[in-house]
Design a protein around this motif. Structure first.
Motif, PDB file in Angstrom:
ATOM      1  N   ARG A  50      -4.046  -8.096   1.249  1.00 39.63           N
ATOM      2  CA  ARG A  50      -2.313  -8.030   0.303  1.00 39.63           C
ATOM      3  C   ARG A  50      -1.647  -9.408  -0.299  1.00 39.63           C
ATOM      4  NH1 ARG A  50      -3.623  -2.661   0.316  1.00 39.63           N
ATOM      5  NH2 ARG A  50      -3.968  -1.981   1.677  1.00 39.63           N
ATOM      6  N   ALA A 101       0.988  -0.869  -0.256  1.00 38.99           N
ATOM      7  CA  ALA A 101       0.170   0.229  -0.382  1.00 38.99           C
ATOM      8  C   ALA A 101       0.799   1.555   0.068  1.00 38.99           C
ATOM      9  CB  ALA A 101      -1.205   0.034   1.638  1.00 38.99           C
ATOM     10  N   HIS A 102       1.772   1.019   0.480  1.00 39.28           N
ATOM     11  CA  HIS A 102       2.756   2.304   1.015  1.00 39.28           C
ATOM     12  C   HIS A 102       4.169   1.953  -0.010  1.00 39.28           C
ATOM     13  CE1 HIS A 102       0.102   4.253   3.082  1.00 39.28           C
ATOM     14  NE2 HIS A 102       0.022   3.334   4.462  1.00 39.28           N
TER      15      HIS A 102
END
Length: 277
Positions: A207, A36-37
């Protein structure tokens, strides 16, 4: 969010898995490709099994790319089971006790993801932790609380069943607060002999998680690769994202599945939350 790696196999120096790969966990702390980052600089930790009855931990709030102690330790520590994690906080404080992996007795635990609207559900989740386990919680993260819920629901007896019950309970509590998607997770847990990894999200979009291919096959395909010659046939890695681009090394674990790594083998199973009672 975070990136992590879990290793089980022949005794291997930490630097071989943490520092040397093309897209090592240290590289992922600065340049994650599938998370996500891109940056995971809110601390890191390494847990490994050695001579003692409990695994050792090295955790710090420093970014993984900026800690010379990690390189020093990695050149000297050799282990058959290693957990490593680079953190991107989802809202809780950047402090050492919030860095993964978390430890209880012989158990290690890491989590990538989040319990949604954690502050809304935190009190109810905390009150479900067994009274004898509650004093062991050191930090303030949803990830550590998730670990102690799994311990409460029987992690030491049956890890897959306990994680399924913990997930079911978190979803039940979240739905009671009108939270549409209460949990996002990839989780690794181990006891020094076996490790279990889980990929699940309440939304159905979890994820990424990957596991490594059979070492004998990799040695046959890439006879000149030194790392494939160094590891034995029981070696397995489970990672948030591949450590390199060599074809055939990495296999994606499907969404809503778990894997068990034990005695050199890997077993893939469907994962489904279970009722907590």
């Amino acid at each position: 969010m975070c990136r992590w790696l879990a290793y089980s196999g022949s005794p291997l120096l930490l630097e071989r898995m943490l520092l040397e790969p093309e897209h090592s966990l240290i590289d992922q702390s600065l340049n994650a490709r599938l998370g996500a980052h891109a940056t995971n600089g809110d601390g890191f930790g390494v847990g490994w099994y050695g001579e003692g009855q409990m695994p050792a931990l090295y955790r710090t709030t420093r970014p993984a790319w900026n800690d010379p102690n990690l390189a020093e330790l990695s050149r000297q520590i050799r282990s058959e089971m290693v957990f490593a994690h680079v953190r991107a906080s989802t809202g809780t404080a950047v402090q050492q006790t919030n860095c993964h992996p978390f430890r209880y007795g012989k158990w290690l635990w890491m989590h990538n993801g989040a319990i949604s609207d954690f502050q809304k559900v935190k009190r109810e989740l905390v009150l479900a932790v067994a009274p004898d386990l509650y004093p062991e919680i050191e930090g303030s993260t949803d990830s550590e609380l998730f670990f102690y819920l799994a311990l409460t629901f029987g992690l030491e007896r049956n890890p897959p069943a306990a994680v399924a019950r913990a997930v079911g309970f978190i979803e039940q509590v979240g739905q009671g607060h009108a939270i549409a998607h209460p949990l996002q997770m990839t989780v690794a847990v181990g006891d020094g002999r076996a490790l279990w990894a889980f990929r699940y999200a309440s939304s159905g979009r979890s994820r990424t998680l990957f596991y490594s291919s059979d070492p004998a096959t990799l040695r046959w395909r890439y006879p000149q690769n030194p790392i494939f010659r160094e590891i034995d046939d029981r070696t397995k890695l489970v990672v948030s994202e591949p450590l390199g681009s060599t074809r055939g090394v990495w296999n994606e674990l499907p969404n809503a599945h778990s894997c068990t790594v034990r005695n050199g083998g890997i077993e893939i199973s469907a994962f489904k939350p279970a009722a907590s009672i």
